[in-house]
Scaffold this motif. Sequence first.
Motif, PDB file in Angstrom:
ATOM      1  N   ALA A 122       0.994   6.658   4.692  1.00 27.13           N
ATOM      2  CA  ALA A 122       1.699   7.857   5.156  1.00 27.13           C
ATOM      3  C   ALA A 122       2.697   7.538   6.264  1.00 27.13           C
ATOM      4  CB  ALA A 122       0.697   8.898   5.645  1.00 27.13           C
ATOM      5  N   VAL A 123       2.393   6.558   7.082  1.00 23.78           N
ATOM      6  CA  VAL A 123       3.302   6.185   8.164  1.00 23.78           C
ATOM      7  C   VAL A 123       4.472   5.352   7.626  1.00 23.78           C
ATOM      8  CG1 VAL A 123       3.489   4.758  10.243  1.00 23.78           C
ATOM      9  CG2 VAL A 123       1.572   6.328   9.980  1.00 23.78           C
ATOM     10  N   LEU A 124       4.203   4.485   6.669  1.00 26.09           N
ATOM     11  CA  LEU A 124       5.228   3.553   6.214  1.00 26.09           C
ATOM     12  C   LEU A 124       6.098   4.064   5.065  1.00 26.09           C
ATOM     13  CD1 LEU A 124       3.262   0.207   6.406  1.00 26.09           C
ATOM     14  CD2 LEU A 124       4.931   1.121   8.009  1.00 26.09           C
ATOM     15  N   ALA A 125       5.616   4.986   4.267  1.00 30.15           N
ATOM     16  CA  ALA A 125       6.379   5.446   3.097  1.00 30.15           C
ATOM     17  C   ALA A 125       7.742   6.037   3.455  1.00 30.15           C
ATOM     18  CB  ALA A 125       5.549   6.429   2.288  1.00 30.15           C
ATOM     19  N   PRO A 126       7.865   6.859   4.493  1.00 29.32           N
ATOM     20  CA  PRO A 126       9.204   7.378   4.821  1.00 29.32           C
ATOM     21  C   PRO A 126      10.210   6.280   5.169  1.00 29.32           C
ATOM     22  CG  PRO A 126       7.531   8.681   5.915  1.00 29.32           C
ATOM     23  CD  PRO A 126       6.842   7.496   5.314  1.00 29.32           C
ATOM     24  N   LEU A 127       9.718   5.153   5.663  1.00 30.85           N
ATOM     25  CA  LEU A 127      10.629   4.053   5.995  1.00 30.85           C
ATOM     26  C   LEU A 127      11.284   3.466   4.750  1.00 30.85           C
ATOM     27  CD1 LEU A 127       8.633   2.162   8.760  1.00 30.85           C
ATOM     28  CD2 LEU A 127      10.563   3.713   9.025  1.00 30.85           C
ATOM     29  N   ALA A 128      10.599   3.530   3.617  1.00 31.99           N
ATOM     30  CA  ALA A 128      11.175   3.011   2.378  1.00 31.99           C
ATOM     31  C   ALA A 128      12.388   3.823   1.967  1.00 31.99           C
ATOM     32  CB  ALA A 128      10.124   3.019   1.270  1.00 31.99           C
ATOM     33  N   VAL A 129      12.399   5.095   2.328  1.00 29.14           N
ATOM     34  CA  VAL A 129      13.495   5.983   1.930  1.00 29.14           C
ATOM     35  C   VAL A 129      14.603   5.992   2.977  1.00 29.14           C
ATOM     36  CG1 VAL A 129      14.088   8.367   1.370  1.00 29.14           C
ATOM     37  CG2 VAL A 129      11.909   7.404   0.603  1.00 29.14           C
ATOM     38  N   THR A 130      14.248   6.121   4.237  1.00 31.66           N
ATOM     39  CA  THR A 130      15.260   6.324   5.276  1.00 31.66           C
ATOM     40  C   THR A 130      15.502   5.096   6.152  1.00 31.66           C
ATOM     41  OG1 THR A 130      13.618   7.175   6.829  1.00 31.66           O
ATOM     42  CG2 THR A 130      14.724   8.785   5.419  1.00 31.66           C
ATOM     43  N   GLY A 131      14.695   4.066   6.026  1.00 28.12           N
ATOM     44  CA  GLY A 131      14.802   2.913   6.922  1.00 28.12           C
ATOM     45  C   GLY A 131      15.872   1.926   6.506  1.00 28.12           C
ATOM     46  N   ASP A 132      16.138   0.989   7.394  1.00 25.59           N
ATOM     47  CA  ASP A 132      17.082  -0.075   7.108  1.00 25.59           C
ATOM     48  C   ASP A 132      16.366  -1.209   6.366  1.00 25.59           C
ATOM     49  OD1 ASP A 132      15.499  -1.009   9.147  1.00 25.59           O
ATOM     50  OD2 ASP A 132      17.145  -1.765  10.373  1.00 25.59           O
ATOM     51  N   ASN A 133      17.063  -2.325   6.154  1.00 29.63           N
ATOM     52  CA  ASN A 133      16.460  -3.440   5.427  1.00 29.63           C
ATOM     53  C   ASN A 133      15.301  -4.073   6.189  1.00 29.63           C
ATOM     54  OD1 ASN A 133      18.052  -3.180   3.174  1.00 29.63           O
ATOM     55  ND2 ASN A 133      19.647  -4.551   3.958  1.00 29.63           N
ATOM     56  N   GLY A 134      15.342  -4.041   7.508  1.00 30.11           N
ATOM     57  CA  GLY A 134      14.221  -4.543   8.299  1.00 30.11           C
ATOM     58  C   GLY A 134      12.967  -3.722   8.060  1.00 30.11           C
ATOM     59  N   ALA A 135      13.135  -2.407   7.969  1.00 33.86           N
ATOM     60  CA  ALA A 135      11.991  -1.528   7.692  1.00 33.86           C
ATOM     61  C   ALA A 135      11.459  -1.754   6.288  1.00 33.86           C
ATOM     62  CB  ALA A 135      12.408  -0.068   7.874  1.00 33.86           C
ATOM     63  N   ARG A 136      12.352  -1.959   5.330  1.00 33.48           N
ATOM     64  CA  ARG A 136      11.916  -2.209   3.951  1.00 33.48           C
ATOM     65  C   ARG A 136      11.182  -3.542   3.841  1.00 33.48           C
ATOM     66  NH1 ARG A 136      17.039   0.293   3.095  1.00 33.48           N
ATOM     67  NH2 ARG A 136      16.695   2.388   2.281  1.00 33.48           N
ATOM     68  N   LEU A 137      11.663  -4.553   4.554  1.00 35.78           N
ATOM     69  CA  LEU A 137      10.977  -5.844   4.557  1.00 35.78           C
ATOM     70  C   LEU A 137       9.603  -5.716   5.205  1.00 35.78           C
ATOM     71  CD1 LEU A 137      11.108  -8.859   3.917  1.00 35.78           C
ATOM     72  CD2 LEU A 137      12.070  -9.199   6.191  1.00 35.78           C
ATOM     73  N   ALA A 138       9.515  -4.908   6.264  1.00 32.73           N
ATOM     74  CA  ALA A 138       8.219  -4.664   6.912  1.00 32.73           C
ATOM     75  C   ALA A 138       7.269  -3.980   5.946  1.00 32.73           C
ATOM     76  CB  ALA A 138       8.415  -3.811   8.166  1.00 32.73           C
ATOM     77  N   LEU A 139       7.782  -3.013   5.201  1.00 39.11           N
ATOM     78  CA  LEU A 139       6.958  -2.317   4.208  1.00 39.11           C
ATOM     79  C   LEU A 139       6.468  -3.280   3.142  1.00 39.11           C
ATOM     80  CD1 LEU A 139       5.824   0.307   3.044  1.00 39.11           C
ATOM     81  CD2 LEU A 139       8.009   0.649   1.906  1.00 39.11           C
ATOM     82  N   LEU A 140       7.346  -4.138   2.650  1.00 39.54           N
ATOM     83  CA  LEU A 140       6.954  -5.119   1.635  1.00 39.54           C
ATOM     84  C   LEU A 140       5.901  -6.086   2.181  1.00 39.54           C
ATOM     85  CD1 LEU A 140       7.393  -6.388  -1.168  1.00 39.54           C
ATOM     86  CD2 LEU A 140       9.182  -7.803  -0.112  1.00 39.54           C
TER      87      LEU A 140
END
Length: 104
Positions: free
Chosen positions: A55-73
Amino acid sequence: MSIETGGLGSLIIVLIMALVTLVTRLGGLFVMSFVPINYRVQQLISAMSGSVLVAVLAPLAVTGDNGARLALLATAVVMLVVKKPLPAITAGVAAAALFRALAG
């Protein structure tokens, strides 16, 4: 309502947040004192940490930058391999920090 963030305002905000955190934790303990801990409840409690993490990380996949997406991955991969949230969170934070440090 607004609180000035200069001077003692920041301290007041931190103290209010600490009080709210304490009340919610104690409230959870109070409520759970009335719930018998059987297998199903134990499974629910075990699944909650992963649910909160998603729940905390899913919004980052949509609105975050590439650093956030890499963190999610990184978080997802470590969570799938290790099956523990703390190392997964650590890997995500480290991946984002490393990406942002190298990207400039």
